[in-house]
Enzyme design. Structure first.
Site, short mmCIF file in Angstrom:
data_model
loop_
_atom_site.label_atom_id
_atom_site.label_comp_id
_atom_site.label_asym_id
_atom_site.label_seq_id
_atom_site.Cartn_x
_atom_site.Cartn_y
_atom_site.Cartn_z
N ALA A 287 0.81 -1.22 0.00
CA ALA A 287 0.00 0.00 0.00
C ALA A 287 0.85 1.28 0.00
O ALA A 287 0.43 2.31 -0.52
CB ALA A 287 -0.93 -0.02 1.20
N PHE B 98 -2.96 0.91 5.16
CA PHE B 98 -3.76 0.39 6.27
C PHE B 98 -3.21 0.81 7.62
O PHE B 98 -3.95 1.17 8.52
CB PHE B 98 -3.77 -1.15 6.23
CG PHE B 98 -4.80 -1.72 5.29
CD1 PHE B 98 -5.72 -0.91 4.65
CD2 PHE B 98 -4.84 -3.09 5.05
CE1 PHE B 98 -6.68 -1.45 3.79
CE2 PHE B 98 -5.79 -3.64 4.19
CZ PHE B 98 -6.70 -2.81 3.56
N HIS C 127 -3.48 -10.02 -3.95
CA HIS C 127 -4.72 -9.81 -3.22
C HIS C 127 -5.88 -9.43 -4.14
O HIS C 127 -6.83 -8.80 -3.72
CB HIS C 127 -4.52 -8.76 -2.13
CG HIS C 127 -3.56 -9.21 -1.06
ND1 HIS C 127 -3.00 -8.36 -0.15
CD2 HIS C 127 -3.07 -10.44 -0.78
CE1 HIS C 127 -2.20 -9.06 0.66
NE2 HIS C 127 -2.22 -10.32 0.29
N CYS D 199 -20.70 -18.90 -8.74
CA CYS D 199 -20.37 -19.38 -10.09
C CYS D 199 -19.12 -18.71 -10.64
O CYS D 199 -18.67 -19.04 -11.73
CB CYS D 199 -21.55 -19.19 -11.04
SG CYS D 199 -21.81 -17.48 -11.56
N CYS E 176 -25.59 -11.99 -8.12
CA CYS E 176 -25.22 -12.47 -9.47
C CYS E 176 -26.44 -12.61 -10.38
O CYS E 176 -27.46 -13.18 -9.97
CB CYS E 176 -24.50 -13.80 -9.33
SG CYS E 176 -23.98 -14.53 -10.88
N CYS F 97 -26.69 -16.73 -11.18
CA CYS F 97 -27.04 -17.76 -10.18
C CYS F 97 -27.58 -17.16 -8.88
O CYS F 97 -27.82 -17.90 -7.92
CB CYS F 97 -25.82 -18.63 -9.89
SG CYS F 97 -24.59 -17.82 -8.87
N SER G 207 4.79 -3.03 4.80
CA SER G 207 5.23 -3.26 6.18
C SER G 207 5.73 -4.69 6.35
O SER G 207 6.27 -5.05 7.39
CB SER G 207 4.08 -2.98 7.14
OG SER G 207 2.96 -3.78 6.81
P1 NAD Z 1 0.65 -1.58 5.17
O1 NAD Z 1 -0.36 -0.53 5.38
O2 NAD Z 1 0.79 -2.67 6.16
O3 NAD Z 1 2.11 -0.93 5.08
C1 NAD Z 1 2.41 0.14 4.25
C2 NAD Z 1 3.86 0.53 4.53
O4 NAD Z 1 4.22 1.52 3.58
C3 NAD Z 1 4.09 1.13 5.90
O5 NAD Z 1 5.12 0.42 6.55
C4 NAD Z 1 4.52 2.60 5.62
O6 NAD Z 1 5.61 2.99 6.42
C5 NAD Z 1 4.98 2.52 4.20
N1 NAD Z 1 4.74 3.73 3.42
C6 NAD Z 1 3.61 4.48 3.38
N2 NAD Z 1 3.73 5.46 2.46
C7 NAD Z 1 4.98 5.32 1.93
C8 NAD Z 1 5.69 6.01 0.92
N3 NAD Z 1 5.16 7.05 0.29
N4 NAD Z 1 6.94 5.58 0.61
C9 NAD Z 1 7.51 4.53 1.27
N5 NAD Z 1 6.87 3.84 2.22
C10 NAD Z 1 5.61 4.23 2.54
O7 NAD Z 1 0.39 -2.15 3.72
P2 NAD Z 1 0.79 -3.52 3.04
O8 NAD Z 1 2.12 -3.97 3.52
O9 NAD Z 1 0.53 -3.33 1.61
O10 NAD Z 1 -0.26 -4.59 3.58
C11 NAD Z 1 -1.59 -4.39 3.92
C12 NAD Z 1 -2.68 -4.71 2.92
O11 NAD Z 1 -3.17 -3.49 2.46
C13 NAD Z 1 -2.41 -5.43 1.66
O12 NAD Z 1 -2.99 -6.65 1.75
C14 NAD Z 1 -3.16 -4.64 0.55
O13 NAD Z 1 -4.02 -5.50 -0.13
C15 NAD Z 1 -3.96 -3.65 1.28
N6 NAD Z 1 -4.14 -2.28 0.80
C16 NAD Z 1 -4.00 -1.96 -0.51
C17 NAD Z 1 -4.16 -0.64 -0.93
C18 NAD Z 1 -3.99 -0.31 -2.38
O14 NAD Z 1 -4.32 -1.13 -3.22
N7 NAD Z 1 -3.50 0.87 -2.71
C19 NAD Z 1 -4.42 0.36 0.01
C20 NAD Z 1 -4.58 -0.01 1.35
C21 NAD Z 1 -4.42 -1.33 1.73
ZN ZN Z 2 -23.10 -16.47 -9.97
#
Ligand code: NAD
Ligand code: ZN
Length: 255
Positions: A24, A35, A123, A134, A156, A159, A198
């Protein structure tokens, strides 16, 4: 003594099968909160309300899920890739990128120019919806239109099964093909670069370890600490969008 940015640039220059692993944090500079940072999604919502088991448990839970998810999707629709996504796409143009393994569901790597076949979405994606029974897939906009027309828990057409965004929620099984492919690529790469994760969500977080055990170098670019910092050959505690353009500029100069 070279700086971490110089060291990361040198490693990229010397490598030809790079796996980029993103979380993220690579998308926060596009305007999508992560998150776990302060102000992140989990400071606003309770994660236990959005597990897969909750989604299955009641119509009320599903309605709440779709509300949260619609809010997230509206944000995703309104943003653009940032300098960090563009830098990753440039690695592909240089012929150095083996693949991007992403935990993100926002589609921003593809929008930045990475070819879809090189992006492994661990994810799933927020840009599609699928039927839990389905498995029919729907374009997300089509379902969002129904929701804005008043359908609070869409079902859906084929189904009547439950529809859910094509993302992997807590408690839901990881996609087998993508997970196996990501493990395999991690074991084959010569450089593994973590950007904005993270590294606490499993099994995704084990991939840097696999790469390292097989002899790849490891670069971690993340604002906060991660559990694998001590294993990294280069550790950069900074914003991805600030450091990656500089790293790429150095790689271009070396090439
Ligand atoms: P996380 O929230 O656990 O960690 C994000 C990390 O990124 C943190 O450690 C933070 O210090 C760092 N960070 C934030 N901004 C930054 C930047 N500009 N530059 C460098 N580092 C930065 O997120 P994760 O590890 O991806 O895991 C959590 C879950 O969050 C995943 O399963 C994902 O599916 C989901 N998620 C996805 C999105 C998206 O698609 N953009 C957004 C939120 C959460
Ligand atoms: Zn269906």
């Amino acid at each position: 003594m070279p700086t971490p940015i110089e060291m990361a640039s040198n490693l990229i220059f010397e490598s030809s099968r790079i796996v980029v692993f993103t979380g993220a944090g690579i998308s926060t500079e596009s305007g999508i909160p992560d998150f776990r940072s302060p102000g992140g999604i989990w400071s606003k919502y309770d994660p236990s309300d959005f597990t897969f088991q909750r989604f299955l448990s009641s119509e009320t839970a599903r309605e709440k899920y779709w509300q949260m998810s619609t809010e997230f999707y509206n944000t995703v629709k309104s943003v653009k890739p940032n300098a960090a996504h563009l830098a990753v796409a440039e690695l592909e143009k240089m012929g150095k990128l083996d693949c991007v393994i992403t935990q993100n569901i926002d589609g921003l790597h593809q929008m930045a120019g990475c070819s879809a076949k090189r992006v492994i979405e661990l994810h799933g994606t927020a840009l599609a919806v699928s039927c839990l029974d389905c498995h029919k897939r729907y374009d997300r906009d089509l379902i969002q239109k129904r929701i804005s027309d008043g359908d609070r828990v869409p079902r859906c057409d084929v189904c009547n099964g439950l529809l859910k965004p094509a993302t992997i929620s807590f408690g839901q099984t990881m996609p087998e093909k993508e997970t196996a492919e990501a493990m395999h690529r991690s074991a084959q790469c010569d450089l593994f670069i973590v950007i904005g994760s993270s590294l606490v969500v499993q099994p995704a977080a084990s991939m840097p370890l696999i790469a390292k055990e097989k002899g790849a170098k490891l670069v971690i670019i993340n604002r906060d600490d991660t559990p694998y910092d001590h294993l990294a050959d280069v550790r950069i505690h900074d914003s991805a969008g600030a450091v990656l353009p500089e790293i790429l500029q150095r790689v271009r100069a070396l090439s």
